[in-house]
Design an enzyme around this catalytic site. Structure first.
Site, mmCIF file in Angstrom:
data_model
loop_
_atom_site.group_PDB
_atom_site.id
_atom_site.type_symbol
_atom_site.label_atom_id
_atom_site.label_comp_id
_atom_site.label_asym_id
_atom_site.label_seq_id
_atom_site.Cartn_x
_atom_site.Cartn_y
_atom_site.Cartn_z
ATOM 1 N N THR A 113 -4.212 -0.528 -7.099
ATOM 2 C CA THR A 113 -4.997 0.648 -7.475
ATOM 3 C C THR A 113 -4.185 1.925 -7.540
ATOM 4 O O THR A 113 -3.099 2.025 -6.952
ATOM 5 C CB THR A 113 -6.144 0.848 -6.455
ATOM 6 O OG1 THR A 113 -7.053 1.823 -6.951
ATOM 7 C CG2 THR A 113 -5.636 1.293 -5.101
ATOM 8 N N ARG B 142 0.837 -1.192 0.000
ATOM 9 C CA ARG B 142 0.000 0.000 0.000
ATOM 10 C C ARG B 142 0.877 1.249 0.000
ATOM 11 O O ARG B 142 1.947 1.267 0.631
ATOM 12 C CB ARG B 142 -0.858 -0.039 1.259
ATOM 13 C CG ARG B 142 -1.794 1.123 1.473
ATOM 14 C CD ARG B 142 -2.909 1.124 0.505
ATOM 15 N NE ARG B 142 -4.045 1.893 0.984
ATOM 16 C CZ ARG B 142 -5.066 2.206 0.199
ATOM 17 N NH1 ARG B 142 -5.103 1.832 -1.070
ATOM 18 N NH2 ARG B 142 -6.092 2.887 0.681
ATOM 19 N N THR C 255 -8.864 1.010 -9.223
ATOM 20 C CA THR C 255 -8.414 -0.275 -8.731
ATOM 21 C C THR C 255 -8.601 -1.384 -9.753
ATOM 22 O O THR C 255 -9.481 -1.307 -10.593
ATOM 23 C CB THR C 255 -9.235 -0.631 -7.477
ATOM 24 O OG1 THR C 255 -9.198 0.475 -6.624
ATOM 25 C CG2 THR C 255 -8.763 -1.873 -6.792
ATOM 26 N N ASP D 151 -7.937 8.274 0.736
ATOM 27 C CA ASP D 151 -8.406 7.145 1.551
ATOM 28 C C ASP D 151 -8.129 7.344 3.040
ATOM 29 O O ASP D 151 -8.623 6.584 3.866
ATOM 30 C CB ASP D 151 -7.763 5.828 1.081
ATOM 31 C CG ASP D 151 -8.563 5.182 -0.040
ATOM 32 O OD1 ASP D 151 -9.700 5.616 -0.285
ATOM 33 O OD2 ASP D 151 -8.049 4.236 -0.665
ATOM 34 N N GLY E 111 -13.673 -1.407 -6.730
ATOM 35 C CA GLY E 111 -14.999 -0.884 -6.384
ATOM 36 C C GLY E 111 -15.035 -0.049 -5.120
ATOM 37 O O GLY E 111 -16.105 0.170 -4.560
ATOM 38 N N GLY E 112 -13.856 0.411 -4.639
ATOM 39 C CA GLY E 112 -13.853 1.272 -3.457
ATOM 40 C C GLY E 112 -14.531 0.578 -2.287
ATOM 41 O O GLY E 112 -14.260 -0.584 -1.978
ATOM 42 N N SER F 260 -7.514 0.879 3.492
ATOM 43 C CA SER F 260 -8.062 0.418 2.219
ATOM 44 C C SER F 260 -9.261 -0.498 2.451
ATOM 45 O O SER F 260 -9.468 -1.007 3.555
ATOM 46 C CB SER F 260 -6.965 -0.357 1.482
ATOM 47 O OG SER F 260 -7.481 -0.970 0.327
ATOM 48 N N ASN G 111 -6.359 4.402 -6.910
ATOM 49 C CA ASN G 111 -7.559 4.915 -6.230
ATOM 50 C C ASN G 111 -8.590 5.333 -7.272
ATOM 51 O O ASN G 111 -9.320 4.501 -7.768
ATOM 52 C CB ASN G 111 -7.242 6.037 -5.241
ATOM 53 C CG ASN G 111 -8.429 6.287 -4.314
ATOM 54 O OD1 ASN G 111 -9.242 5.380 -4.112
ATOM 55 N ND2 ASN G 111 -8.558 7.478 -3.760
HETATM 56 O O1 DON Z 1 -7.995 1.133 -1.244
HETATM 57 C C1 DON Z 1 -9.171 1.359 -1.433
HETATM 58 O O2 DON Z 1 -10.069 0.868 -0.779
HETATM 59 C C2 DON Z 1 -9.549 2.259 -2.599
HETATM 60 N N1 DON Z 1 -8.442 3.123 -2.906
HETATM 61 C C3 DON Z 1 -9.957 1.417 -3.756
HETATM 62 C C4 DON Z 1 -10.333 2.227 -4.953
HETATM 63 C C5 DON Z 1 -11.115 1.482 -5.939
HETATM 64 O O3 DON Z 1 -11.454 0.346 -5.765
HETATM 65 C C6 DON Z 1 -11.516 2.264 -7.130
HETATM 66 N N2 DON Z 1 -12.069 1.405 -8.129
HETATM 67 N N3 DON Z 1 -13.162 1.238 -8.432
#
Ligand code: DON
Length: 590
Positions: free
Chosen positions: A418, A122, A400, A442, A492-493, A471, A420
């Site tokens: 990712t 990370r 991501t 984040d 997918g955040g 994350s 982000n």
């Molecule tokens: O680490 C995380 O949870 C976020 N930065 C992930 C970002 C993400 O999945 C964007 N894509 N859809």
């Protein structure tokens, strides 16, 4: 022989499978798992995309070319770690939306002996970062500062992560793992519809951040990108060559580091040579817990994904979900309520475990889970305003992409990585040809203020120099009766955790095969905001009206949930690669 057996034998013979065959339940008699039973008139799947079946190796990723690169490494005798490294660097070239050199991520690995490992690469806050760096003099958040431009970037971990993975587990020559990506950057890759559209959509922001002549991502004559066009990235090829010849030093020191630091200085960023030289990827104890006859292996903090997934699974374990049925009102209700409680926990307790003590054992223990579940009432929706994270006694406070790989010997790698947001901070490092992340968003940039995914954070996830931002990435491996069974993950955040959760339940409770579980429509709740987001048709009218009458706020959104890339090992050893129909994701096996 009934119709189902004929279907399954055909599947076995051709290594291809109809994912929408409306029959069967989970059983192992035919050597392949049977298929989920679909009720008459029900459309539970986003599409009827079929799984990819192969015997010797499988790579499931966001881009067909990257999956092919990984498969070729497997075919040449490389193991799953070798193939993952080659796939990773290929994604940095062919899928700049999220594939990266300037980002970070997590890997969960299970070796041929069944030993599990977790690698944290990370990004970290730069050493000059501080808690209030995104606030103005009144203490208000400066809009966009943690999302766009040079200040939004954390110190990249991707290259250190791949080097670390290679040093511990790689078997082929490092240079050979980089070469396919170098060739793709140098000679070009044909743009898919999605890649061309992505770059066109972000043209204005690229120009805003990098100036009119943003290298690569904007055509020199300002023309829009076309599907099928060749996308060449010469500077990126040179950056990859430096990594090829010098490993981590080829990125964190020397020409690339100089270019990156200069880019930061010119654009008002704060990443320094010291940040780059001191960056380290770390091996962590994976988080593991049983669920019935399965063992879930996932990522500990600095990702919240593994802890949250295990909390979610353990909270629903006592309920007869299979009997209640897939996405029935009862099933969905317990899932919404556990999601609500788990995301409240995430906001309070989780942060980088190198900086804050995250009570990992307590959060997944039975007494703790019983306590947070005590307020559950099947007769009405809980209110998020009345749900807080559980109390832990004696606790000392102090865009991501995912890919999955399995090789012929059963080694499995699950990697989520990712920048982000889409194309990260949009900063292209001048002369080095790669994009920088906007991962600083984040962090909890101000207590209680939602980040771009609507996630709330607190002290545990406040900015500190050198700290990793929390994350939701959830690279996961599942064993069944001690054997490798599933490799799971998605972008997918904030919805990553719930997408992995539903995909896993779809298999272990609802008898779906891998591709069905990925295709299945999904929903999401994250404590705040207090509503349930659903893909269109995820719930039948009756289930929907039952939940509405219990007081749930249900919102159908014009967006999809998840871009899963997963692999299932069937009882006869056949690998099923399942890549999400919601994107251009593709599994390739041999
Ligand atoms: O680490 C995380 O949870 C976020 N930065 C992930 C970002 C993400 O999945 C964007 N894509 N859809």
């Amino acid at each position: 022989m009934n119709k189902l057996s004929v279907i399954l034998l055909f599947v076995l013979f051709t290594f291809s499978c109809k994912t929408n065959q409306p029959k069967g339940s989970l059983s192992e008699g035919n050597g392949l798992f049977q298929l989920f039973e679909v009720e008459e008139g029900r459309e539970p799947f986003y599409s009827n995309k079929e799984g990819v079946f192969a015997k010797k190796g499988m790579v499931a990723s966001a881009h067909v070319v990257a999956s092919e690169v990984g498969k070729e490494i497997l075919r040449k005798g490389g193991n799953a770690a070798d193939a993952s490294i080659a796939t990773f660097f290929a994604l940095a070239v062919v899928h700049p939306f999220a594939g990266n050199l300037g980002g970070g991520g997590f890997a969960v690995v299970r070796d041929t002996q069944g030993e599990a490992f977790a690698l944290d690469f990370r990004e970290k806050a730069p050493l000059a970062a501080h808690r209030d760096m995104y606030l103005d003099e009144n203490g208000d958040v400066i809009k966009g500062l943690s999302l766009k431009g040079h200040l939004a970037s954390g110190v990249p971990g991707a290259v250190a992560g791949m080097v670390e993975l290679y040093e511990k587990m790689g078997t082929m020559k490092w240079a050979d793992l980089l070469q396919p990506a170098i060739d793709l950057a140098e000679n070009g890759v044909i743009l898919t519809e999605g890649q061309a559209r992505g770059m066109n959509n972000y043209k204005k922001t690229f120009q805003e951040v990098n100036g009119e002549d943003t290298p690569y991502f904007i055509q020199p004559d300002g023309r829009e990108w076309q599907t099928g066009e060749l996308f060449i990235q010469k500077d990126l090829a040179e950056s990859l060559k430096r990594i090829q010849s010098d490993g981590a030093k080829g990125f964190y020191e020397g020409i690339t580091a100089d270019l990156l630091v200069k880019e930061m200085q010119d654009g008002g960023g704060i990443i320094s040579h010291e940040d780059l030289e001191t960056y380290d990827a770390v091996w962590r104890e994976p988080i593991e817990k049983d669920y019935k006859e399965y063992n879930i292996i996932s990522m500990p903090p600095s990702s919240s994904g593994g802890v949250a997934l295990i909390q979610l699974m353990k909270l629903v374990e006592p309920y007869p979900l299979k009997e209640w049925g897939w996405n029935s009102a009862k099933t969905v209700q317990v899932m919404i309520e556990d999601e609500r409680r788990v995301y409240a926990d995430r906001a309070k307790w989780m942060g980088d475990q190198d900086f804050v003590k995250v009570p990992l054992k307590e959060l997944t223990s039975t007494p703790y889970l019983s306590e947070i579940w005590a307020s559950y009432n099947e007769n009405k929706a809980s209110l998020s305003s009345e749900i807080e994270a559980g109390k832990i006694p004696y606790y000392e406070s102090d865009q991501t992409t995912h890919f999955s790989v399995v090789d012929k010997d059963g080694m499995a790698v699950s990697i989520t990585t990712t920048l982000n947001g889409a194309y990260g901070s949009k900063v292209v490092v001048d002369g080095a040809g790669f994009l920088m992340n906007n991962e600083m968003d984040d962090f909890s940039i101000k207590a209680g203020v939602p980040n771009m995914f609507g996630l709330i954070g607190n002290k545990a996830n406040e900015i500190q120099p050198g700290k990793r931002m929390l994350s939701s990435m959830t690279p996961t491996i599942v064993e069944k009766n001690g054997d490798l069974f599933l490799v799971l993950g998605t972008p997918g955040g904030s919805t990553i955790i719930t997408s992995v959760y539903q995909t896993l339940l779809n298999v272990v409770e609802h008898g779906m095969n891998m591709q069905q579980a990925v295709n299945a429509l999904k929903f999401h709740h994250q404590w705040l905001p207090d509503k349930v987001f659903m893909e269109t048709n995820a719930l039948e009218t009756q289930a929907l009206s039952d939940l509405l009458s219990l007081g749930y706020i249900m919102e159908i959104q014009n967006r999809t949930l998840g871009r899963m890339d997963c692999i299932m090992v069937h009882p006869n050893g056949v690998l099923e690669g399942a890549s999400d129909p919601r994107g251009e994701n593709t599994s390739v096996g041999f």
